[in-house]
Design a protein around this motif. Structure first.
Motif, PDB file in Angstrom:
ATOM      1  N   ALA A   1       7.764 -16.088   9.020  1.00 25.54           N
ATOM      2  CA  ALA A   1       6.951 -17.305   8.972  1.00 25.54           C
ATOM      3  C   ALA A   1       5.958 -17.311  10.132  1.00 25.54           C
ATOM      4  N   MET A   2       4.762 -17.812   9.853  1.00 27.43           N
ATOM      5  CA  MET A   2       3.782 -17.969  10.920  1.00 27.43           C
ATOM      6  C   MET A   2       4.230 -19.108  11.822  1.00 27.43           C
ATOM      7  N   GLN A   3       3.912 -18.967  13.108  1.00 28.10           N
ATOM      8  CA  GLN A   3       4.225 -20.047  14.035  1.00 28.10           C
ATOM      9  C   GLN A   3       3.081 -20.212  15.021  1.00 28.10           C
ATOM     10  N   PRO A   4       2.864 -21.444  15.491  1.00 28.93           N
ATOM     11  CA  PRO A   4       1.811 -21.650  16.478  1.00 28.93           C
ATOM     12  C   PRO A   4       1.967 -20.675  17.639  1.00 28.93           C
ATOM     13  N   GLY A   5       0.833 -20.161  18.099  1.00 27.56           N
ATOM     14  CA  GLY A   5       0.836 -19.160  19.153  1.00 27.56           C
ATOM     15  C   GLY A   5       0.678 -17.747  18.635  1.00 27.56           C
ATOM     16  N   ASP A   6       0.886 -17.553  17.321  1.00 28.53           N
ATOM     17  CA  ASP A   6       0.678 -16.223  16.743  1.00 28.53           C
ATOM     18  C   ASP A   6      -0.781 -15.809  16.919  1.00 28.53           C
ATOM     19  N   VAL A   7      -0.986 -14.559  17.275  1.00 31.43           N
ATOM     20  CA  VAL A   7      -2.328 -13.982  17.338  1.00 31.43           C
ATOM     21  C   VAL A   7      -2.617 -13.389  15.960  1.00 31.43           C
ATOM     22  N   LEU A   8      -3.705 -13.829  15.363  1.00 29.21           N
ATOM     23  CA  LEU A   8      -4.085 -13.396  14.025  1.00 29.21           C
ATOM     24  C   LEU A   8      -5.220 -12.385  14.137  1.00 29.21           C
ATOM     25  N   LEU A   9      -5.078 -11.261  13.465  1.00 31.30           N
ATOM     26  CA  LEU A   9      -6.113 -10.231  13.430  1.00 31.30           C
ATOM     27  C   LEU A   9      -6.661 -10.187  12.007  1.00 31.30           C
ATOM     28  N   PHE A  10      -7.973 -10.307  11.890  1.00 27.17           N
ATOM     29  CA  PHE A  10      -8.612 -10.439  10.580  1.00 27.17           C
ATOM     30  C   PHE A  10      -9.499  -9.244  10.245  1.00 27.17           C
ATOM     31  N   ARG A  11      -9.549  -8.918   8.955  1.00 25.80           N
ATOM     32  CA  ARG A  11     -10.569  -8.034   8.388  1.00 25.80           C
ATOM     33  C   ARG A  11     -11.583  -8.965   7.738  1.00 25.80           C
ATOM     34  N   MET A  12     -12.826  -8.848   8.126  1.00 23.99           N
ATOM     35  CA  MET A  12     -13.834  -9.772   7.611  1.00 23.99           C
ATOM     36  C   MET A  12     -14.227  -9.463   6.170  1.00 23.99           C
ATOM     37  N   ARG A  13     -13.904  -8.272   5.694  1.00 26.31           N
ATOM     38  CA  ARG A  13     -14.061  -7.957   4.281  1.00 26.31           C
ATOM     39  C   ARG A  13     -13.063  -6.870   3.914  1.00 26.31           C
ATOM     40  N   ALA A  14     -12.694  -6.792   2.650  1.00 29.73           N
ATOM     41  CA  ALA A  14     -11.708  -5.823   2.185  1.00 29.73           C
ATOM     42  C   ALA A  14     -12.150  -4.407   2.519  1.00 29.73           C
ATOM     43  N   GLY A  15     -11.232  -3.617   3.027  1.00 29.42           N
ATOM     44  CA  GLY A  15     -11.496  -2.230   3.348  1.00 29.42           C
ATOM     45  C   GLY A  15     -12.179  -2.005   4.686  1.00 29.42           C
ATOM     46  N   ALA A  16     -12.615  -3.058   5.348  1.00 31.77           N
ATOM     47  CA  ALA A  16     -13.285  -2.925   6.639  1.00 31.77           C
ATOM     48  C   ALA A  16     -12.244  -2.861   7.757  1.00 31.77           C
ATOM     49  N   VAL A  17     -12.687  -2.430   8.931  1.00 30.78           N
ATOM     50  CA  VAL A  17     -11.796  -2.447  10.084  1.00 30.78           C
ATOM     51  C   VAL A  17     -11.535  -3.897  10.489  1.00 30.78           C
TER      52      VAL A  17
END
Length: 142
Positions: A81-97
């Protein structure tokens, strides 16, 4: 412990956006926000980031941000489960870094995250379905 991460990140809200910066109230980018939270928790940074471009290695397909997160943060299992304080890393588009970071500020039915976003500065945004679908990995501060 996670509450202090959110409290520290919240104090950065309103900081203007500037690529490669990391000074609360003056300027930062998404990595600069995470670096600033780290510095406040641990009094120093684990490593100095190299100069980086806004494309975060897209041309070469290098997962520079993911590799750095794996060196210094604690990975969270996708099923946890996600919890406050989690660092989220995103891909801004599918297949991208993966090239954007934020900190979960609220979980549950209306999740939110704090991040530094170009032209907006540090803001607390709804973690909407489009953002949720972009999460490449989650981490916690050690």
């Amino acid at each position: 412990m996670a509450e202090d991460v959110v409290a520290i990140a919240t104090a950065w809200i309103g900081t203007p956006y500037q690529h490669q910066a990391s000074v609360k109230g003056v300027a930062c980018d998404c990595l600069g926000l995470i670096r600033g939270v780290w510095r406040e928790r641990y009094a120093s940074e684990p490593e100095a980031p190299p100069p980086y471009t806004a494309d975060w290695g897209e041309g070469g397909g290098q997962e520079m941000l993911l590799a750095a997160a794996l060196r210094h943060l604690v990975p969270v299992d996708r099923g946890a489960a996600m919890q406050p304080g989690d660092v989220l890393l995103f891909r801004m588009r599918a297949g991208a870094v993966a090239k954007h970071l934020g900190i979960l500020s609220r979980d549950g039915g209306a999740p939110r995250f704090i991040h530094a976003y170009n032209a907006h500065g540090v803001i607390d945004s709804p973690l909407t379905t489009p953002w949720l679908n972009r999460i490449a990995a989650r981490f916690r501060f050690p």
